[in-house]
Every structure is written in structure tokens, then in C-alpha cells.
Write an enzyme that holds these catalytic residues in place. Structure first.
Site, PDB file in Angstrom:
ATOM      1  N   THR A 251       0.982  -1.231  -0.006  1.00 34.98           N
ATOM      2  CA  THR A 251      -0.160   0.036   0.083  1.00 34.98           C
ATOM      3  C   THR A 251       0.899   1.330  -0.107  1.00 34.98           C
ATOM      4  OG1 THR A 251      -0.269  -0.474   2.354  1.00 34.98           O
ATOM      5  CG2 THR A 251      -2.059  -0.666   0.825  1.00 34.98           C
ATOM      6  N   GLU A 471     -18.079 -24.551 -12.537  1.00 32.02           N
ATOM      7  CA  GLU A 471     -18.091 -23.118 -12.530  1.00 32.02           C
ATOM      8  C   GLU A 471     -19.351 -22.481 -12.856  1.00 32.02           C
ATOM      9  OE1 GLU A 471     -15.314 -21.508 -11.673  1.00 32.02           O
ATOM     10  OE2 GLU A 471     -13.989 -23.177 -11.650  1.00 32.02           O
TER      11      GLU A 471
HETATM   12  P1  ATP Z   1       5.100  -4.169   2.351  1.00 29.62           P
HETATM   13  O1  ATP Z   1       4.649  -4.098   3.631  1.00 29.62           O
HETATM   14  O2  ATP Z   1       5.117  -5.539   1.562  1.00 29.62           O
HETATM   15  O3  ATP Z   1       6.673  -3.885   2.593  1.00 29.62           O
HETATM   16  P2  ATP Z   1       4.736  -1.446   1.318  1.00 29.62           P
HETATM   17  O4  ATP Z   1       3.416  -0.988   1.859  1.00 29.62           O
HETATM   18  O5  ATP Z   1       5.903  -0.897   2.012  1.00 29.62           O
HETATM   19  O6  ATP Z   1       4.774  -2.944   1.424  1.00 29.62           O
HETATM   20  P3  ATP Z   1       5.691  -0.355  -0.971  1.00 29.62           P
HETATM   21  O7  ATP Z   1       6.946  -1.022  -1.007  1.00 29.62           O
HETATM   22  O8  ATP Z   1       5.840   0.925  -0.660  1.00 29.62           O
HETATM   23  O9  ATP Z   1       4.768  -1.375  -0.128  1.00 29.62           O
HETATM   24  O10 ATP Z   1       5.055  -0.377  -2.508  1.00 29.62           O
HETATM   25  C1  ATP Z   1       5.394  -1.164  -3.410  1.00 29.62           C
HETATM   26  C2  ATP Z   1       5.296  -0.490  -4.721  1.00 29.62           C
HETATM   27  O11 ATP Z   1       3.923  -0.232  -4.880  1.00 29.62           O
HETATM   28  C3  ATP Z   1       6.054   0.822  -4.798  1.00 29.62           C
HETATM   29  O12 ATP Z   1       7.449   0.580  -5.238  1.00 29.62           O
HETATM   30  C4  ATP Z   1       5.156   1.553  -5.844  1.00 29.62           C
HETATM   31  O13 ATP Z   1       5.506   1.223  -7.271  1.00 29.62           O
HETATM   32  C5  ATP Z   1       3.977   0.974  -5.801  1.00 29.62           C
HETATM   33  N1  ATP Z   1       2.952   1.860  -5.109  1.00 29.62           N
HETATM   34  C6  ATP Z   1       2.236   1.515  -3.657  1.00 29.62           C
HETATM   35  N2  ATP Z   1       1.546   2.249  -3.546  1.00 29.62           N
HETATM   36  C7  ATP Z   1       1.622   3.421  -4.167  1.00 29.62           C
HETATM   37  C8  ATP Z   1       1.055   4.746  -4.271  1.00 29.62           C
HETATM   38  N3  ATP Z   1       0.214   5.300  -3.503  1.00 29.62           N
HETATM   39  N4  ATP Z   1       1.407   5.556  -5.509  1.00 29.62           N
HETATM   40  C9  ATP Z   1       2.261   5.204  -6.292  1.00 29.62           C
HETATM   41  N5  ATP Z   1       2.943   3.862  -6.348  1.00 29.62           N
HETATM   42  C10 ATP Z   1       2.643   2.871  -5.376  1.00 29.62           C
END
Ligand code: ATP
Length: 670
Positions: A251, A471
Site C-alpha cells: 500500500t 463453474e
Molecule cells: P510491504 O508492507 O510489503 O513492504 P509496502 O506498503 O511497503 O509493502 P511499497 O514497497 O511502498 O509497499 O510499495 C510497493 C510498490 O507499489 C512501490 O514501489 C510503488 O511502485 C507501488 N505503490 C504502492 N503504493 C503506491 C502509491 N500510493 N502511489 C504510487 N505507487 C505506489
């Protein structure tokens, strides 16, 4: 985070390459090999001073009798060195020893011969006997000598120690990441944080983070705290010490933190919870100490710990079972450090996790993480914004409307959307298209939800029929029940591990009623019910459905208090403390009651599904036949066969829904 973990290039602990240093490791190994060679040569070849071995008979019958022997020395009570008279050495029979020989025999100094003896007294006696009859002046007395092999003795204790040190060095080098330089050994307790500062900037900023409006406001404020602390402190306020980003995977938690690093213009320490964890006791705590020490020296700054649950998990109550002392002491150190720095020291701790529920309560209290920022799966507006960010660099055909893509991807996380965009580009490239078309995006969505299409998979006609009816059963029941999720698409093309799948658009809701749960279970059982109704026998294809339904029933009875017989009780443990426990919080009698209730819920829904299908058998058959012909059918086909759903919601209400697949598990593979 994508950047390489470990020390940055500015690390003072990394040795610069000196001009005189050996150019590379390969050359250094050559030196080791040469040293080893020299060592072996010295160990096994004894230069100079070597004598020739002779037998006892030859010694007595040849040398002694002929009065060739000058003296006899018993060395270390185990060897006899024989010296030949210098005037006799010129004799023909001593030619091989007198010249020194190829291996450097003794020459004129001696000893010239040696023989091994077992027992000194026996040798002395026999030696005396051999000399009987010799005139007294020709009698030879044995002499004694003790020789020390200093080289061998030193080696015998130096070698094991050197080996131990070598092994220790090797293990430490491996443990501490195996990077360059032997200094790694001494860095094991140092923090592994990556530092971003003026020289090494993060290029991501808030424009790269789409949606997440509330979270951005909160986090921007933190950036502002660091930039203008006086604005807040002059009113008596205190700058928060930390903020915890909580939300499902993908997210954008890490992305948001990266954006903070890009925007804040202050040093940013980034590391993951698992970076503290090492095999050695005390390393985690020492790394925490070092991290805060470094951070304080660079304040104002931000520390970001990703996946903090790796160290922040609630400390176990049972000290002997399921607990991890090293992790706990790391957590304790973190708690102490967070208490230790005073509010205005200018160090702010950001952390991210998907599992705030399992974090230690002490970590979560105000004064440590003052703020919790919850990130949710994006809604339609946010999805559109995320699509816009990720399609910025894509070559798309003009027909594509981003809003449409957002509608097709309910329930997708930001990471899923990034994946869809990338996958669509790859699909279009595979087809050698000039730009990415709408269909490529739809294929990408299907692929991400269901896996890769496997059109070439061989399925017998009978199996295909079973899958089609399975299905169609799901589709029919879900279409005819009020609370079941409306259907989007059904396919019998094998995809990923599934042999067929039904796509739904479930409503996104914050709470689910009992009726909704029961209708969903009934439609999940529709596949198995259809097989039984039509063919009179069942297959293994319903594994996924049965698993899901059973779990739902267990949750209804033991967590949500939805069974009248068990009562409004919940055995759910939100603390996660009971994960390792074998004891159940209820009696055997209650366990039996729970089992019976679970069974009766599932059975009732199964019978209900069978009734719905029996009542609509003709329509079910028509749907299955259509599916067999077309392989993919959409809600329009269902509407044609069953008529419009009386409960169908307005178009725009469907936007807040997420897809779900009912998969016919690939059990009948062979
Ligand atoms: P985890 O908990 O698995 O580490 P995370 O929440 O830290 O996940 P991120 O690593 O921040 O997730 O997000 C992964 C990818 O998803 C980012 O590199 C980006 O490309 C895309 N992404 C996620 N949220 C956004 C957003 N709000 N806007 C743009 N890109 C996003």
C-alpha cells in the site's frame, strides 16, 4: 527498499586502496599457495645432515668388525647415529656417503649412518657382545644425546591455533556480509543503516506517491517539524518522536518513507527490522545503540525501520517456549533508546509494518510512536491516481481511459497496480504492438488475479464438462442469492494452478452480516453441489472452496459469536500470544459443540446450494453448455439466461468492490 543495503561509499571504515596494495584477490591467493608450498618443502624435506640408514647386521658385520666406526651416539633413545673414521671415508665402499650425495648426505662430518633401535639396554648389550675380543683401545663407548626438533614442536602448537583463527576469521567475515576488508569483523555490532544525505539523495518525492491523502498530510507535518521546529515548540508543543505506518502489503508504506527522505532535506537512515538480527547474542542491541548514536550525531534526522515486526513482536510471557531472547533484548534496547533521546533532539523514528496487532504494547505507546498512520487499500479515486503515476512513462494508445482501468481493479494495492502497468507493457511488447492497448491491460489484470493462461493444457472432454458445470454452479448460485457477490466473468481456460475460475465483484464493506457470510458460503459450495446434482458424483476440484468455507464457518462459530448453540463468545486472540500454545481456551465439551456447529453450518449451506441448483437445473445446464462453447462468459450471458438480478446495485456502487476468484483447484491434473 530497492537500494543496496550495507554501508554507503562514504563509510570511513572501508579502507581506501593503497597504491602498494595487491591489485586483486587472485594474486593474493597465489601468495598463500607459494607460502604453503615452502612450508611443505621445509616440513618434509630435511636439507643437509642426513645420514644413510643401515641394518643392524651390516653395522655389526661390516662396519664394526672392520674397525670403520669412530663413534656411536644414541639420539633421543630411539636412533643410533654412526660416525665413520675420517681416514676410512676414502674407501671405495663409502663412496656414496663421503661425497655428500644427491640429497646432501653428511660428507666428512657425519653422522654417516643411522639405525633405529627399539630398546637402549638391548642395543647396549648387543653392542658390547659384538665388540668382545676387541682390544681395549679399540672398544667404542656409546654416547647419548637429546635432540630438540624446535621447528616441529613450535609448528605442532602454532598450526592448530592458526587454523582456529583462520576459521574464526572466515566465519565472521561471512556473517558480517562478506564485504570488502577484514575490518568487517569489527563492524558486526555496527548499525547496517543506509544513510541518505546531501551527497546521496533519494530521488522520490511526494509527487510519486499517489492517493494516500490523509497519510501524506500527517507525514508532511513530520517533515515540517524537522524543518521548522520552532513553529511548534514556541507554543509549548513537543515534536513527536516517532510515527508508525501500518497497512496491508503493497500500500505504499516504504514508498511514503522514501518520499519523506526525498523531501525532508535532512539525513535519512533507512534499514529493515531484520538488519538487527544476527546469529550472535547481543549484536541486535549493539546495532540499535550504534544506530541511535549515529543518528544523534547527525540530528536533525529521520530513522526509518521497515518491517519493524521482525524485532518489535510482542515479548513472550513464557520465557522457555516460543520466545527469542536475542530479539527481546534488541527490542528492549530499542525501547530504551526511544525513551532516551529527548523530544527536541531532532531524531524522528518512522517505522512500517503490516502487522501492528502483533507489535509489543510498550513500543506502541505514546511517547515512543506517538502517531500511527493507517494506510488502506486504495479506493477508485486513489487507484486512478496511482494508475496515472505508473502510466506516466508508458506508451499507451489513446483509447485507454484511466478511470476505466481503476474500475477494473477493485481491491488492488498500489504494488498490484504497478505490476498491472508493467505486465500490460510486457504483453503488448510480446505481441509487437506499437502502443499498449486496453485489452493488454485487461489481460494483465486477469493474469495477476488468476495466473498465466495455459491454453495448451490437455484436459479430457469429460473433465472439461465437470469443470464447466462446477463453474456454472458457482455462477448460478451467486446470481440467485441476494447477498452473494455479483459475478463478473467465468472461465474454464486453465490459468495458473486453477482449471477454471469465476471472477466476482464483492462489495467493499466494513462489516459483514451473518446473512452475507452464509450466502457467500452457499455460492462457494455451488461448484461441488453442481457436480453432485448433475453427475451424481463429486471430484477433488472443490478443494479451495471447501477450505475457504470451512475457515469461514470456524470464524463464524468461534470468533464472531454467530452460532446460537455456542453463544456470543469469541475465542479470538488478538494479542498473538497464543500462537505457540497447545491449550485451547475452551473445554472438550465446547470443542465438540463447536465442531458440530461448524459442520451443521457447512452442511446447511451445501443443501441450500443443491436446492437452488435443482430448482434451476435447466438454466444451469444451459449456462454450462454456453461455457463449454465459449470458454469465457460474462455477466451479460447470465443475465440472458437468468434475467436481471433483482438486487443488482447501481453501476457506480460497484466501484468500491474487489475481485475474488473461486478456483477449481488443479487436483485432477494427471
Ligand atoms: P510491504 O508492507 O510489503 O513492504 P509496502 O506498503 O511497503 O509493502 P511499497 O514497497 O511502498 O509497499 O510499495 C510497493 C510498490 O507499489 C512501490 O514501489 C510503488 O511502485 C507501488 N505503490 C504502492 N503504493 C503506491 C502509491 N500510493 N502511489 C504510487 N505507487 C505506489
Amino acid at each position: 527498499m530497492e537500494e543496496k543495503k550495507g554501508f554507503d561509499n562514504k563509510n570511513p571504515q572501508q579502507k581506501p586502496k593503497m597504491p602498494g596494495n595487491l591489485p586483486n584477490n587472485k594474486n593474493r591467493y597465489w601468495i598463500y599457495i607459494i607460502l604453503l608450498g615452502v612450508f611443505l618443502i621445509f616440513t618434509f624435506i630435511d636439507f643437509g645432515g642426513s645420514s644413510k640408514e643401515i641394518t643392524r647386521e651390516k653395522f655389526e658385520n661390516d662396519l664394526l668388525i672392520n674397525r670403520d666406526v669412530e663413534k656411536v651416539i644414541i639420539v633421543n633413545k630411539e636412533r643410533v647415529d654412526v660416525y665413520i673414521k675420517p681416514d676410512k671415508l676414502a674407501d671405495e665402499k663409502f663412496s656414496d656417503i663421503s661425497s655428500g650425495g644427491a640429497l646432501g648426505f653428511a660428507g666428512s662430518t657425519g653422522p654417516h649412518y643411522h639405525l633405529a633401535i627399539g630398546d637402549v639396554e638391548t642395543f647396549e648389550r648387543q653392542f658390547k657382545e659384538a665388540q668382545q675380543g676387541f682390544p681395549p683401545e679399540e672398544q667404542i663407548m656409546t654416547q647419548y644425546k637429546t635432540e630438540h626438533n624446535y621447528y616441529g614442536e613450535i609448528l605442532s602448537w602454532v598450526l592448530p591455533i592458526a587454523l582456529l583463527f583462520g576459521l574464526w576469521f572466515f566465519i565472521f567475515k561471512k556473517m558480517s556480509g562478506g564485504g570488502a576488508g577484514g575490518n568487517q569483523i569489527f563492524n558486526i555490532g555496527k548499525s547496517k543503516a543506509q544513510v541518505f544525505d546531501k551527497e546521496k539523495k533519494v530521488k522520490i518525492n511526494f509527487n510519486d506517491v499517489a492517493g494516500l491523502y490523509e497519510a501524506k498530510v500527517e507525514i508532511m507535518e513530520i517533515v515540517d517539524f524537522l524543518k521548522n521546529p520552532s513553529k511548534y515548540t514556541k507554543l509549548g508543543g513537543q515534536i513527536p518522536k516517532g510515527a508508525l505506518l501500518v497497512g496491508p502489503p503493497g500500500t505504499g508504506k516504504t514508498l511514503l518513507a522514501k518520499a519523506v527522505a526525498g523531501e525532508a532535506d535532512v539525513p535519512f537512515f533507512s534499514l529493515s527490522g531484520s538488519d538487527f538480527v544476527e546469529m550472535f547474542v547481543g549484536v541486535g542491541a549493539s546495532r540499535v545503540r550504534d544506530l541511535f548514536k549515529q543518528a544523534k550525531s547527525k540530528s536533525p534526522c529521520i530513522i526509518f525501520i521497515d518491517e519493524i515486526d521482525a524485532i518489535g513482536r510482542a515479548r513472550g510471557k513464557n520465557a522457555n517456549f516460543g520466545s527469542n531472547d536475542e530479539r527481546e533484548s534488541t527490542l528492549n534496547q530499542l525501547l530504551t533508546e526511544m525513551d532516551g533521546f529527548d523530544t527536541n533532539s531532532g531524531v524522528i523514528l518512522l517505522a512500517a509494518t503490516n502487522r501492528a496487532d502483533i507489535l509489543d504494547k510498550a513500543l506502541m505507546r505514546a511517547g515512543r510512536f506517538d502517531r500511527q498512520i493507517h494506510l488502506e487499500l486504495p479506493d477508485i479515486v486513489e487507484r486512478e491516481a496511482i494508475f496515472k503515476v505508473h502510466t506516466r512513462n508508458l506508451k499507451m494508445s489513446n483509447e485507454i481511459v484511466i478511470g476505466f482501468l481503476a474500475k477494473q481493479t477493485p481491491g488492488f494495492s498500489g504494488a498490484d497496480i504497478a505490476n498491472v502497468c508493467n505486465e500490460a507493457a510486457l504483453i503488448a511488447a510480446r505481441k509487437s504492438k506499437k502502443s499498449i492497448e486496453k485489452q493488454d491491460f485487461l489481460d494483465a489484470v486477469d493474469r495477476i488475479v488468476g495466473g498465466l493462461e495455459r491454453k495448451t493444457k490437455i484436459i479430457s472432454a469429460q473433465e472439461k464438462r465437470t469443470i464447466a458445470f462446477h463453474e456454472a454452479g458457482h455462477a448460478t448460485v451467486s446470481w440467485l442469492l441476494e447477498h452473494a457477490n455479483p459475478l463478473l466473468k467465468v472461465t474454464i481456460i486453465p490459468r495458473g494452478r486453477a482449471l477454471g475460475a469465476a471472477w466476482y465483484l464483492p462489495e467493499e464493506r466494513s462489516i459483514t452480516t451473518k446473512e452475507q457470510l452464509l450466502d457467500e458460503m452457499c455460492s462457494a459450495l455451488g461448484g461441488r453441489a453442481s457436480e453432485e446434482t448433475v453427475f451424481g458424483s463429486v471430484s477433488t476440484g472443490a478443494l479451495n472452496d471447501l477450505e475457504k468455507v470451512t475457515k469461514q464457518a470456524i470464524a463464524m462459530v468461534s470468533f464472531f459469536g454467530m452460532s446460537e448453540k455456542v453463544g456470543t463468545l469469541s475465542y479470538y486472540d488478538s494479542t498473538g500470544q497464543n500462537e505457540y500454545g497447545f491449550t485451547k481456551p475452551y473445554s472438550e465439551k465446547t470443542a465438540e459443540l463447536i465442531d458440530n456447529e461448524i459442520k451443521s453450518i457447512v452442511e446447511n449451506q451445501y443443501n441450500r446450494a443443491k436446492k437452488v441448483l435443482n430448482d434451476n437445473k435447466a438454466k444451469l445446464t444451459e449456462l454450462a453448455e454456453t461455457l463449454l462453447v465459449k470458454e469465457v462468459i460474462f455477466s451479460d450471458d447470465l443475465e440472458r439466461i437468468f434475467g436481471k438480478r433483482p438486487w443488482s446495485k447501481e453501476e457506480d456502487e460497484e466501484d468500491n468492490t474487489k475481485p475474488n476468484t473461486e478456483e477449481n483447484d488443479q487436483q485432477n491434473d494427471d
